[in-house]
Design an enzyme around this catalytic site. Structure first.
Site, mmCIF file in Angstrom:
data_model
loop_
_atom_site.group_PDB
_atom_site.id
_atom_site.type_symbol
_atom_site.label_atom_id
_atom_site.label_comp_id
_atom_site.label_asym_id
_atom_site.label_seq_id
_atom_site.Cartn_x
_atom_site.Cartn_y
_atom_site.Cartn_z
ATOM 1 N N HIS A 75 16.016 33.481 23.101
ATOM 2 C CA HIS A 75 15.743 34.787 22.493
ATOM 3 C C HIS A 75 16.044 35.959 23.438
ATOM 4 O O HIS A 75 16.730 36.909 23.077
ATOM 5 C CB HIS A 75 14.287 34.878 22.034
ATOM 6 C CG HIS A 75 13.835 33.717 21.190
ATOM 7 N ND1 HIS A 75 14.664 33.101 20.284
ATOM 8 C CD2 HIS A 75 12.653 33.074 21.103
ATOM 9 C CE1 HIS A 75 13.999 32.124 19.681
ATOM 10 N NE2 HIS A 75 12.779 32.083 20.162
ATOM 11 N N ASP A 99 19.102 30.669 16.288
ATOM 12 C CA ASP A 99 18.129 31.374 17.117
ATOM 13 C C ASP A 99 17.546 32.425 16.187
ATOM 14 O O ASP A 99 18.227 33.394 15.837
ATOM 15 C CB ASP A 99 18.817 32.044 18.314
ATOM 16 C CG ASP A 99 17.807 32.735 19.211
ATOM 17 O OD1 ASP A 99 16.856 33.344 18.675
ATOM 18 O OD2 ASP A 99 17.963 32.692 20.436
ATOM 19 N N HIS A 100 16.301 32.229 15.757
ATOM 20 C CA HIS A 100 15.806 33.074 14.670
ATOM 21 C C HIS A 100 15.733 34.549 15.069
ATOM 22 O O HIS A 100 15.711 35.417 14.205
ATOM 23 C CB HIS A 100 14.473 32.558 14.113
ATOM 24 C CG HIS A 100 13.279 32.841 14.969
ATOM 25 N ND1 HIS A 100 12.982 32.113 16.090
ATOM 26 C CD2 HIS A 100 12.301 33.763 14.861
ATOM 27 C CE1 HIS A 100 11.868 32.580 16.632
ATOM 28 N NE2 HIS A 100 11.431 33.589 15.909
#
Ligand code: BG6
Length: 524
Positions: free
Chosen positions: A274, A211-212
């Site tokens: 996010h 999950d960036h």
């Protein structure tokens, strides 16, 4: 200095002696990174530029190599040329010197093939074998930058072919790891199924669900801020915090991703991953150690404590929206339904706001307001903690303004900063108050560090640190939170879409919902 929002600015400086060198303490281990989907957008825009930047900083091992895998019939030279162009054009790594690229390029290879075809994995085994002929262990890191519809087949084939065997022990060498991009599943059920397929092929310590957002600097700093300072933790609870607002506002529309977005919508695209990651980092109990499992244990506990969304009372806790035509940055933009490849009557939400409640001792009665949308007025991601009003105000009524409660704000992008808003006396005779902001700004303090989230996360995977990656149970718990909302909304299409103009802050209903808690959405 007075800001646009009327507060005074008080810059917070890091003492020079305390400044840390820009060099990371860790360096990638010897390994070969195999990128499935190497011809795609992610590989070109994010992964290869991140590798070039890591190399620039001396963080790649001298025995690091890359193999790009895609269907297109091109040779390795053509592939390298494309990657070179991608690095030059990338906003993350545009400043990589040519000498760095010249050193990295010979370590990049290309394998053409179809993910379904066992012959691809035989070729891959051979290429990996050639690279690994030199002395010493070399890890293998497989990156699935491919459509989710082919995750399962790639995982099975990697395992069946013996290219990526399961290793029982985390310490076993040479290591084999897999990075899986989002979306991880389409619902809790499909995420579970994917977890089962992945779990048959790999041990959990080999799996890196990316999950960036977790690689972003301020997001990581949230952990340091909360758990390396002693003054905030005692007030980090229901007794002192009135509510929390977590915003991920985007100005971009659906871009060229209509095919994906029409299936996904904002809740799957931004909330399941996010926003719930940001919420769990903000709300979790202090972990016992800064290691993958203690940190992830605490995050999962938060997700499991979220009060389930009841489809019957959904309108009291969630609002959805879809953008219509509007004006953004001085330009006319079309509505979602007019975007290329979007259904002219699409009911897909591009905006949502949730009132999240956490049933725990610490957070009982403190709403966490989450919102995200496309084509909003500004690009801004932030976490704002709003404290309670002072219980008693001893000052005489200030005719000009009411006392503002303290607010702590973590700006994540586009500018990375932490600020604390507090009341102060305006100089002069009599007691007049105003708000001042104590600011810590990354760029002003540390200079332009230009360190992308993918650099952090790729490096973590190369050194075997899973702290900033989602665990199996965490992904399923996050789906369990959003599934009832998605199901209820899909079962009852919105009748008022489009209900916000591009360039606005979302539908009016989002403010109307927040009004019930006496909350004003922030305009970051
Ligand atoms: C991605 C979503 O995960 O995150 C996109 O699929 C979104 O729709 C993007 O635009 C936002 O990322 P960032 O880093 O620009 O906030």
């Amino acid at each position: 200095m007075t800001r646009g929002d009327g507060t005074l600015a008080v810059p917070l400086r890091v003492p020079e002696a305390l400044e840390t060198p820009a060099i990371s303490l860790k360096r990638g281990e010897a390994c070969t990174l195999v990128i499935f989907g190497a011809g795609g957008d992610l590989a070109q825009r994010k992964l290869v530029p991140a590798l070039a930047h890591l190399h620039c900083d001396g963080l790649l091992h001298e025995r690091f190599a890359v193999i790009g895998v895609a269907r297109e019939a091109i040779d390795a030279d053509t592939f390298r040329d494309r990657m070179h162009r991608a690095v030059r054009e990338s906003e993350d790594a545009g400043d990589v010197p040519e000498s760095v690229w010249r050193d990295l390029a010979p370590r990049i290879d290309y394998v053409r093939g179809d993910l379904h075809d066992p012959a691809l994995y035989a070729t891959l085994a051979q290429r990996l074998g050639n690279i690994e002929e030199d002395a010493g262990d070399r890890g293998r890191l497989f990156y699935l930058a491919i459509p989710p519809s082919v995750y399962e087949i790639a995982v099975r084939q990697l395992s069946n072919s013996g290219v990526a065997p399961r290793t029982a022990d985390r310490e076993e060498r040479p290591w084999r790891r897999i990075i899986i991009e989002k979306p991880f599943g389409h619902s809790r059920e499909t995420a579970r199924r994917l977890n089962r397929v992945v779990g048959r092929a790999f041990a959990e310590h080999q799996v890196y669900r990316i999950d960036h957002y977790l690689g972003k600097e301020t997001v990581q700093n949230l952990l340091v801020f909360r758990f390396a300072n002693s003054i905030f933790e005692p007030v980090w609870n229901r007794a002192h915090i009135h509510h929390v607002q977590i915003t991920a506002a985007e100005t971009v529309g659906v871009e060229h991703r209509a095919g994906y977005y029409e299936e996904s919508g904002v809740v799957r695209d931004m909330f399941q991953n996010h926003l719930l990651q940001l919420l769990s980092l903000t709300a979790m109990e202090p972990p016992t150690a800064f290691r993958a499992d203690p940190v992830r244990d605490e995050k999962v506990k938060v997700l499991n404590a979220i009060r389930p969304f009841d489809p019957a009372g959904l309108d009291d806790r969630a609002v959805r929206g879809q953008y219509g035509p509007g004006e953004l940055n001085g330009e006319r933009v079309v509505g979602y339904r007019q975007e290329p490849n979007v259904d002219a009557e699409s009911g897909v939400p591009t905006f949502a706001a949730f009132r999240v409640l956490i049933d725990s001792w610490r957070w009982q009665g403190v709403p966490f307001w989450l919102r995200s949308g496309k084509r909003l007025a500004r690009r801004a991601t932030e976490i704002a903690i709003q404290f309670r009003h002072p219980p008693h105000v001893m000052f005489p009524n200030d005719s000009q303004r009411a006392i503002q409660p303290n607010r702590l704000c973590f700006a994540i992008q586009p500018h990375e900063a932490i600020s604390l808003c507090m009341e102060i006396k305006v100089p002069g005779i009599g007691v007049r108050m105003t708000s001042a902001k104590m600011d810590f700004n990354y760029n002003e303090t540390f200079g332009d560090h230009r360190h992308s989230a993918y650099e952090t996360l790729l490096l973590d995977a190369m050194v075997g640190d899973q702290t900033l990656f989602a665990r199996k149970d965490g992904v399923e718990a996050a789906w369990a939170v959003v599934d009832p909302v998605i199901e209820a909304w899909e079962a009852a299409p919105a009748r008022d879409f489009p209900n916000y103009a591009a360039g606005s802050w979302g539908p009016d209903a989002a403010q109307a919902l927040a009004d019930r808690d006496g909350v004003r959405w922030r305009r970051p």
